[in-house]
Design an enzyme around this catalytic site. Structure first.
Site, PDB file in Angstrom:
ATOM      1  N   LYS A 167      38.846  28.336  42.631  1.00  0.00           N
ATOM      2  CA  LYS A 167      38.035  28.486  43.841  1.00  0.00           C
ATOM      3  C   LYS A 167      37.680  27.113  44.415  1.00  0.00           C
ATOM      4  O   LYS A 167      37.086  27.010  45.478  1.00  0.00           O
ATOM      5  CB  LYS A 167      36.741  29.248  43.530  1.00  0.00           C
ATOM      6  N   GLN A 203      30.877  30.117  43.542  1.00  0.00           N
ATOM      7  CA  GLN A 203      30.956  30.002  45.006  1.00  0.00           C
ATOM      8  C   GLN A 203      30.237  28.759  45.510  1.00  0.00           C
ATOM      9  O   GLN A 203      30.656  28.151  46.488  1.00  0.00           O
ATOM     10  CB  GLN A 203      30.354  31.250  45.671  1.00  0.00           C
ATOM     11  N   HIS A 245      27.482  38.607  40.518  1.00  0.00           N
ATOM     12  CA  HIS A 245      28.869  38.950  40.223  1.00  0.00           C
ATOM     13  C   HIS A 245      28.916  39.423  38.756  1.00  0.00           C
ATOM     14  O   HIS A 245      28.138  38.940  37.934  1.00  0.00           O
ATOM     15  CB  HIS A 245      29.718  37.690  40.407  1.00  0.00           C
ATOM     16  N   ASP A 300      25.455  30.134  38.236  1.00  0.00           N
ATOM     17  CA  ASP A 300      26.830  30.561  38.452  1.00  0.00           C
ATOM     18  C   ASP A 300      27.301  29.838  39.714  1.00  0.00           C
ATOM     19  O   ASP A 300      26.962  30.228  40.835  1.00  0.00           O
ATOM     20  CB  ASP A 300      26.875  32.081  38.623  1.00  0.00           C
ATOM     21  N   CYS A 353      33.428  42.906  42.613  1.00  0.00           N
ATOM     22  CA  CYS A 353      32.896  42.706  41.246  1.00  0.00           C
ATOM     23  C   CYS A 353      31.386  42.530  41.268  1.00  0.00           C
ATOM     24  O   CYS A 353      30.827  41.693  40.546  1.00  0.00           O
ATOM     25  CB  CYS A 353      33.556  41.502  40.565  1.00  0.00           C
TER      26      CYS A 353
END
Ligand code: PLP
Length: 458
Positions: A236, A213, A138, A210, A378
């Site tokens: 999220k 998610q 991303h 990261d 993105c």
């Protein structure tokens, strides 16, 4: 690199999603919200866009309501409620640390979101330290490193091949940091974190995950994986109150460039010189997002209280229904990065061959009340490598998703291909919209129709 269907690896044994399937795993706010369709009727919103922003858990909303009467300034207030709010804020920090398996010497910095957290860490990489990142990321986990002249390694067709390429690169150049996705926001896939950590650590590099998610969808532990940092977002993680977090090793954070210059981040200030304090306060100048941190901590506690494996099982089952249903439709292609990746999270990107993804998404919303995402997510370099530079449609699953919602998407895609749209759609300001859209927006916004609001979704 091209689009790969998942039929070979992920097809479910059951083909009819309508008959059975799991309900929602946890109650979320707005699950019963009805939305207008262009034929004048309304339907319960089928929210398949949790990967972008997830609805609040009911537990989170209840906690926010509970603590709002206690809310006051934190850290420097002498009043009783300031003391209470400070205690709640700092306790939230520790809950967030525990949730991602922080080691004793790790700490959490409360940020706005993942983007904020990764930009913060970029300012803490020791001077001259090189960063290595793959082209699957991303933009939030690419652009902060691009600014540091990071090496961007192209992914290979398989997980095994990509790990070998990573090992080769780490053997040739000395890196300070490897930045890797915990789960792709395009396909839900990831490299095995343990392997990435082992390769990086063997070469003397640290690892930042990261977790935007991954963290809402899977249990994750810094201590167990050995990863050095993780970044994630409250919005999220079912806590859409504006907070996120960066959690990890203290030394870089104590020494790094203070993320924001301002009150609270200092030990002492003269007009010509500032003595900065250590982390976390070093990076949290200004009044922090107390309610956001409390909300995020509540979401962490609620997810952590689920029985072992429940989150994973829920997603696995719904993902199988979704992917199995999609690949069974002629002309639908599900996008994957690696042929041999295992257990992707509940994020599925697909294309309907010959049809603009923006039109498909607009149709699903206007004629079926379904919320999906379309575009390039993105992740422009990744989509270009996957051979879908014009974008795709993404459906994502969360704890509030049930089998019926997944089935509605499958019904919608089939209806699109069988009957086509009822309304006329046009591109306005780069965004597919219904011509003369009759759907009213909320009275609250003082708008009477969606027509002419295309810019909002660009
Ligand atoms: N990383 C991944 C994998 C994402 O999916 C996203 C958002 O979609 C981000 C980073 C950025 O998250 P945020 O917008 O909350 O900063």
């Amino acid at each position: 690199m091209s689009v790969i269907t998942e039929s070979a690896t992920c097809a479910p044994t059951r083909t009819d999603a309508r008959s059975t399937g799991p309900g929602a795993l946890l109650p979320v706010v707005g699950a019963a919200t009805r939305v207008p369709l262009i034929d004048g009727s309304t339907r319960t919103y089928a929210n398949l866009d949790s990967a972008a922003s997830a609805p609040a858990l009911e537990a989170v909303a209840a906690r926010v309501t509970e603590v709002l009467p206690l809310y006051a300034s934190v850290h420097r207030g002498a009043g009783y409620l300031s003391q209470v709010s400070t205690a709640l804020y700092e306790a939230s920090r520790h809950t967030i640390e525990r949730f991602v398996g922080a080691r004793e010497d790790d700490l959490a910095i409360i940020t706005r979101n993942t983007t904020d957290a990764l930009n913060l860490l970029a300012g803490c990489v020791p001077p001259g330290g090189k960063v290595l990142v793959l082209d699957v990321e991303h933009h939030a986990n690419l652009l902060p490193w691009q600014r540091l002249n990071a090496t961007v390694l192209p992914f290979e067709d398989t997980v095994a091949g990509t790990l070998e390429a990573l090992a080769r690169e780490l053997a040739t150049t000395s890196y300070a940091l490897v930045a890797t996705t915990g789960a792709s926001n395009v396909t839900g896939e990831a490299l095995p974190i343990d392997d990435v950590v082992r390769l990086a650590h063997d070469a003397g590099a640290r690892v930042v995950v990261d977790g935007a998610q991954l963290v809402p969808h899977r249990g994750f532990s810094l201590a167990e994986t050995g990863a050095d940092y993780v970044a994630f977002s409250g919005h999220k993680t079912y806590a859409p109150f504006g907070a996120g977090a960066l959690v990890g090793r203290r030394d870089w954070l104590d020494e790094g460039t203070p993320y924001l210059a301002g009150g609270g981040a200092v030990k002492h200030v003269r007009v010509d010189r500032t003595l900065w304090t250590t982390a976390p306060a070093r990076h949290e100048a200004g009044s922090p997002n107390v309610i956001g941190a409390i909300a995020l901590a509540e979401a962490c506690e609620t997810l952590a209280a689920l029985p072992d494996g429940a989150l994973e099982a829920h997603e696995r089952e719904l993902r199988l229904l979704l992917v199995g249903g999609l690949v069974a439709i002629d002309g639908v292609e599900v996008v994957r990065i690696w042929a041999d990746s295992v257990e992707p999270i509940g994020v599925v990107t697909f294309n309907v061959a010959g049809h603009d993804p923006g039109l498909v998404a607009a149709y699903l919303a206007a004629e079926h009340g379904i919320g999906v995402r379309d575009g390039k997510f993105c992740a422009h370099p990744l989509l270009a490598r996957l051979g879908v530079p014009a974008g795709a449609v993404r459906a994502s699953i969360g704890v509030g998703t049930d089998a019926e919602t997944v089935d509605r998407l499958l019904v919608g895609v089939r209806a699109y291909l069988a009957d086509g749209p009822t309304a006329t759609y046009e591109v306005v300001d780069g965004c597919w919209t219904v011509q003369n859209d009759p759907r009213p927006l909320l009275e609250l916004h003082g708008l009477s129709a969606l027509a002419g609001t295309a810019a909002a979704c660009a």
